[in-house]
Design a protein around this motif. Structure first.
Motif, PDB file in Angstrom:
ATOM      1  N   ALA A 176       0.845  -1.192   0.000  1.00 49.76           N
ATOM      2  CA  ALA A 176       0.000   0.000   0.000  1.00 49.76           C
ATOM      3  C   ALA A 176       0.883   1.246   0.000  1.00 49.76           C
ATOM      4  N   LYS A 177       0.459   2.241  -0.788  1.00 45.90           N
ATOM      5  CA  LYS A 177       1.234   3.472  -0.836  1.00 45.90           C
ATOM      6  C   LYS A 177       1.101   4.262   0.461  1.00 45.90           C
ATOM      7  N   THR A 178      -0.074   4.259   1.049  1.00 46.58           N
ATOM      8  CA  THR A 178      -0.299   4.969   2.292  1.00 46.58           C
ATOM      9  C   THR A 178      -0.819   3.989   3.325  1.00 46.58           C
ATOM     10  N   ASP A 179      -0.073   3.825   4.415  1.00 47.09           N
ATOM     11  CA  ASP A 179      -0.468   2.915   5.483  1.00 47.09           C
ATOM     12  C   ASP A 179      -1.110   3.743   6.586  1.00 47.09           C
ATOM     13  N   ARG A 180      -2.400   3.593   6.749  1.00 44.56           N
ATOM     14  CA  ARG A 180      -3.164   4.399   7.700  1.00 44.56           C
ATOM     15  C   ARG A 180      -3.370   3.717   9.047  1.00 44.56           C
ATOM     16  N   ARG A 181      -2.756   2.558   9.241  1.00 47.37           N
ATOM     17  CA  ARG A 181      -2.997   1.812  10.477  1.00 47.37           C
ATOM     18  C   ARG A 181      -2.597   2.571  11.730  1.00 47.37           C
ATOM     19  N   ALA A 182      -1.552   3.365  11.678  1.00 42.87           N
ATOM     20  CA  ALA A 182      -1.145   4.129  12.858  1.00 42.87           C
ATOM     21  C   ALA A 182      -2.244   5.115  13.254  1.00 42.87           C
ATOM     22  N   SER A 183      -2.878   5.737  12.273  1.00 40.39           N
ATOM     23  CA  SER A 183      -3.989   6.657  12.564  1.00 40.39           C
ATOM     24  C   SER A 183      -5.184   5.910  13.130  1.00 40.39           C
ATOM     25  N   TRP A 184      -5.485   4.756  12.559  1.00 41.71           N
ATOM     26  CA  TRP A 184      -6.601   3.955  13.073  1.00 41.71           C
ATOM     27  C   TRP A 184      -6.318   3.537  14.508  1.00 41.71           C
ATOM     28  N   PHE A 185      -5.077   3.133  14.762  1.00 40.63           N
ATOM     29  CA  PHE A 185      -4.674   2.678  16.092  1.00 40.63           C
ATOM     30  C   PHE A 185      -4.854   3.788  17.125  1.00 40.63           C
ATOM     31  N   LYS A 186      -4.413   4.978  16.794  1.00 35.38           N
ATOM     32  CA  LYS A 186      -4.552   6.100  17.732  1.00 35.38           C
ATOM     33  C   LYS A 186      -6.019   6.383  18.023  1.00 35.38           C
ATOM     34  N   GLY A 187      -6.884   6.145  17.041  1.00 30.91           N
ATOM     35  CA  GLY A 187      -8.308   6.377  17.231  1.00 30.91           C
ATOM     36  C   GLY A 187      -8.970   5.378  18.159  1.00 30.91           C
ATOM     37  N   VAL A 188      -8.357   4.219  18.334  1.00 32.39           N
ATOM     38  CA  VAL A 188      -8.966   3.166  19.148  1.00 32.39           C
ATOM     39  C   VAL A 188      -8.104   2.807  20.368  1.00 32.39           C
ATOM     40  N   LEU A 189      -6.980   3.481  20.556  1.00 32.89           N
ATOM     41  CA  LEU A 189      -6.057   3.132  21.631  1.00 32.89           C
ATOM     42  C   LEU A 189      -6.691   3.248  23.011  1.00 32.89           C
ATOM     43  N   ASP A 190      -7.477   4.281  23.266  1.00 30.85           N
ATOM     44  CA  ASP A 190      -8.142   4.415  24.579  1.00 30.85           C
ATOM     45  C   ASP A 190      -8.952   3.158  24.881  1.00 30.85           C
ATOM     46  N   LEU A 191      -9.715   2.720  23.904  1.00 31.70           N
ATOM     47  CA  LEU A 191     -10.563   1.540  24.063  1.00 31.70           C
ATOM     48  C   LEU A 191      -9.718   0.283  24.295  1.00 31.70           C
ATOM     49  N   LEU A 192      -8.614   0.160  23.582  1.00 34.70           N
ATOM     50  CA  LEU A 192      -7.741  -0.998  23.736  1.00 34.70           C
ATOM     51  C   LEU A 192      -7.086  -1.028  25.116  1.00 34.70           C
ATOM     52  N   VAL A 193      -6.708   0.135  25.611  1.00 35.81           N
ATOM     53  CA  VAL A 193      -6.116   0.201  26.955  1.00 35.81           C
ATOM     54  C   VAL A 193      -7.146  -0.215  27.998  1.00 35.81           C
ATOM     55  N   LEU A 194      -8.365   0.286  27.883  1.00 32.13           N
ATOM     56  CA  LEU A 194      -9.422  -0.123  28.821  1.00 32.13           C
ATOM     57  C   LEU A 194      -9.629  -1.640  28.741  1.00 32.13           C
ATOM     58  N   ALA A 195      -9.676  -2.167  27.531  1.00 35.25           N
ATOM     59  CA  ALA A 195      -9.866  -3.607  27.362  1.00 35.25           C
ATOM     60  C   ALA A 195      -8.698  -4.388  27.967  1.00 35.25           C
ATOM     61  N   GLY A 196      -7.504  -3.838  27.873  1.00 35.63           N
ATOM     62  CA  GLY A 196      -6.323  -4.490  28.416  1.00 35.63           C
ATOM     63  C   GLY A 196      -6.308  -4.567  29.930  1.00 35.63           C
ATOM     64  N   LEU A 197      -7.165  -3.798  30.572  1.00 33.05           N
ATOM     65  CA  LEU A 197      -7.221  -3.790  32.041  1.00 33.05           C
ATOM     66  C   LEU A 197      -8.382  -4.614  32.594  1.00 33.05           C
ATOM     67  N   THR A 198      -9.120  -5.290  31.752  1.00 32.55           N
ATOM     68  CA  THR A 198     -10.285  -6.043  32.233  1.00 32.55           C
ATOM     69  C   THR A 198      -9.902  -7.239  33.095  1.00 32.55           C
ATOM     70  N   ASP A 199      -8.695  -7.776  32.918  1.00 29.02           N
ATOM     71  CA  ASP A 199      -8.269  -8.921  33.727  1.00 29.02           C
ATOM     72  C   ASP A 199      -7.633  -8.505  35.044  1.00 29.02           C
ATOM     73  N   GLY A 200      -7.514  -7.207  35.285  1.00 27.80           N
ATOM     74  CA  GLY A 200      -6.927  -6.727  36.531  1.00 27.80           C
ATOM     75  C   GLY A 200      -5.922  -5.635  36.271  1.00 27.80           C
ATOM     76  N   GLU A 201      -5.341  -5.164  37.359  1.00 30.80           N
ATOM     77  CA  GLU A 201      -4.417  -4.035  37.254  1.00 30.80           C
ATOM     78  C   GLU A 201      -3.153  -4.401  36.494  1.00 30.80           C
ATOM     79  N   SER A 202      -2.530  -3.368  35.943  1.00 36.67           N
ATOM     80  CA  SER A 202      -1.302  -3.559  35.186  1.00 36.67           C
ATOM     81  C   SER A 202      -0.558  -2.232  35.150  1.00 36.67           C
ATOM     82  N   TYR A 203       0.660  -2.257  34.648  1.00 39.72           N
ATOM     83  CA  TYR A 203       1.444  -1.032  34.500  1.00 39.72           C
ATOM     84  C   TYR A 203       1.765  -0.839  33.014  1.00 39.72           C
TER      85      TYR A 203
END
Length: 120
Positions: free
Chosen positions: A9-36
Protein backbone atom coordinates in the motif's frame (compact mmCIF):
# COMPACT_ATOMS: atom_id res chain seq x y z
CA UNK A 1 3.10 2.27 17.38
CA UNK A 2 5.27 0.75 14.74
CA UNK A 3 2.80 -0.79 12.27
CA UNK A 4 3.68 -4.07 10.62
CA UNK A 5 4.97 -3.93 7.05
CA UNK A 6 2.20 -3.38 4.54
CA UNK A 7 1.51 -5.43 1.47
CA UNK A 8 2.48 -2.73 -1.01
CA UNK A 9 0.00 0.00 0.00
CA UNK A 10 1.23 3.47 -0.84
CA UNK A 11 -0.30 4.97 2.29
CA UNK A 12 -0.47 2.92 5.48
CA UNK A 13 -3.16 4.40 7.70
CA UNK A 14 -3.00 1.81 10.48
CA UNK A 15 -1.15 4.13 12.86
CA UNK A 16 -3.99 6.66 12.56
CA UNK A 17 -6.60 3.95 13.07
CA UNK A 18 -4.67 2.68 16.09
CA UNK A 19 -4.55 6.10 17.73
CA UNK A 20 -8.31 6.38 17.23
CA UNK A 21 -8.97 3.17 19.15
CA UNK A 22 -6.06 3.13 21.63
CA UNK A 23 -8.14 4.42 24.58
CA UNK A 24 -10.56 1.54 24.06
CA UNK A 25 -7.74 -1.00 23.74
CA UNK A 26 -6.12 0.20 26.96
CA UNK A 27 -9.42 -0.12 28.82
CA UNK A 28 -9.87 -3.61 27.36
CA UNK A 29 -6.32 -4.49 28.42
CA UNK A 30 -7.22 -3.79 32.04
CA UNK A 31 -10.29 -6.04 32.23
CA UNK A 32 -8.27 -8.92 33.73
CA UNK A 33 -6.93 -6.73 36.53
CA UNK A 34 -4.42 -4.03 37.25
CA UNK A 35 -1.30 -3.56 35.19
CA UNK A 36 1.44 -1.03 34.50
CA UNK A 37 2.39 0.75 31.30
CA UNK A 38 5.11 -1.59 30.07
CA UNK A 39 2.87 -4.64 30.53
CA UNK A 40 -0.02 -2.93 28.72
CA UNK A 41 2.33 -2.09 25.85
CA UNK A 42 3.52 -5.73 25.72
CA UNK A 43 -0.08 -6.98 25.70
CA UNK A 44 -1.00 -4.75 22.78
CA UNK A 45 2.23 -5.59 20.97
CA UNK A 46 1.50 -9.30 21.32
CA UNK A 47 -1.97 -8.66 19.86
CA UNK A 48 -0.30 -7.47 16.65
CA UNK A 49 -0.14 -3.72 17.13
CA UNK A 50 3.65 -3.53 17.05
CA UNK A 51 5.83 -1.67 19.50
CA UNK A 52 3.94 0.99 21.45
CA UNK A 53 6.17 3.71 22.75
CA UNK A 54 5.75 5.39 26.11
CA UNK A 55 5.20 8.73 24.41
CA UNK A 56 2.06 7.24 22.87
CA UNK A 57 0.79 5.12 25.76
CA UNK A 58 1.36 7.28 28.85
CA UNK A 59 -0.59 10.31 27.64
CA UNK A 60 -3.53 7.93 27.01
CA UNK A 61 -3.23 6.47 30.52
CA UNK A 62 -3.07 9.98 32.00
CA UNK A 63 -6.12 11.07 30.01
CA UNK A 64 -8.07 7.97 31.10
CA UNK A 65 -7.10 8.62 34.71
CA UNK A 66 -8.18 12.27 34.52
CA UNK A 67 -11.51 11.14 33.05
CA UNK A 68 -12.02 8.73 35.96
CA UNK A 69 -11.94 5.67 33.71
CA UNK A 70 -8.83 4.19 35.31
CA UNK A 71 -7.38 4.52 38.79
CA UNK A 72 -3.62 4.75 39.25
CA UNK A 73 -1.42 3.90 42.20
CA UNK A 74 2.34 4.33 42.46
CA UNK A 75 4.19 1.50 44.16
CA UNK A 76 7.82 1.45 45.18
CA UNK A 77 9.80 -1.68 44.43
CA UNK A 78 12.73 -3.24 46.23
CA UNK A 79 14.74 -3.37 43.02
CA UNK A 80 14.61 -0.75 40.30
CA UNK A 81 12.25 2.17 39.91
CA UNK A 82 8.71 2.16 41.26
CA UNK A 83 5.77 1.53 38.99
CA UNK A 84 2.43 3.16 38.45
CA UNK A 85 -0.29 0.51 38.38
CA UNK A 86 -3.56 1.14 36.57
CA UNK A 87 -6.93 -0.48 37.16
CA UNK A 88 -10.30 -0.14 35.50
CA UNK A 89 -12.90 1.84 37.43
CA UNK A 90 -16.64 1.18 37.27
CA UNK A 91 -16.93 4.16 34.92
CA UNK A 92 -14.12 2.72 32.79
CA UNK A 93 -15.85 -0.65 32.61
CA UNK A 94 -19.11 1.04 31.58
CA UNK A 95 -17.31 3.14 28.97
CA UNK A 96 -15.58 0.05 27.61
CA UNK A 97 -18.93 -1.71 27.22
CA UNK A 98 -20.56 1.27 25.54
CA UNK A 99 -17.68 2.36 23.32
CA UNK A 100 -16.68 -1.23 22.56
CA UNK A 101 -20.18 -1.89 21.25
CA UNK A 102 -20.04 1.25 19.12
CA UNK A 103 -16.63 0.24 17.75
CA UNK A 104 -17.88 -3.24 16.84
CA UNK A 105 -20.89 -1.72 15.05
CA UNK A 106 -18.54 0.66 13.20
CA UNK A 107 -16.26 -2.25 12.31
CA UNK A 108 -19.24 -4.20 11.00
CA UNK A 109 -20.30 -1.29 8.80
CA UNK A 110 -16.79 -0.90 7.39
CA UNK A 111 -16.57 -4.64 6.70
CA UNK A 112 -19.95 -4.58 4.94
CA UNK A 113 -18.98 -1.72 2.63
CA UNK A 114 -15.60 -3.28 1.87
CA UNK A 115 -17.15 -6.68 1.18
CA UNK A 116 -19.58 -5.08 -1.30
CA UNK A 117 -16.53 -3.59 -3.01
CA UNK A 118 -14.95 -7.02 -3.26
CA UNK A 119 -12.38 -6.49 -0.53
CA UNK A 120 -11.86 -9.60 1.57
Amino acid sequence: MTPPASGGAKTDRRASWFKGVLDLLVLAGLTDGESYGYEIAKLLGAAGFGQIKGGTLYPVLNRLEEAGLVAAEFRATEKGPGRRYYSLTDAGRATLGEQGGLWLAFDGSVREVLAKAGVR
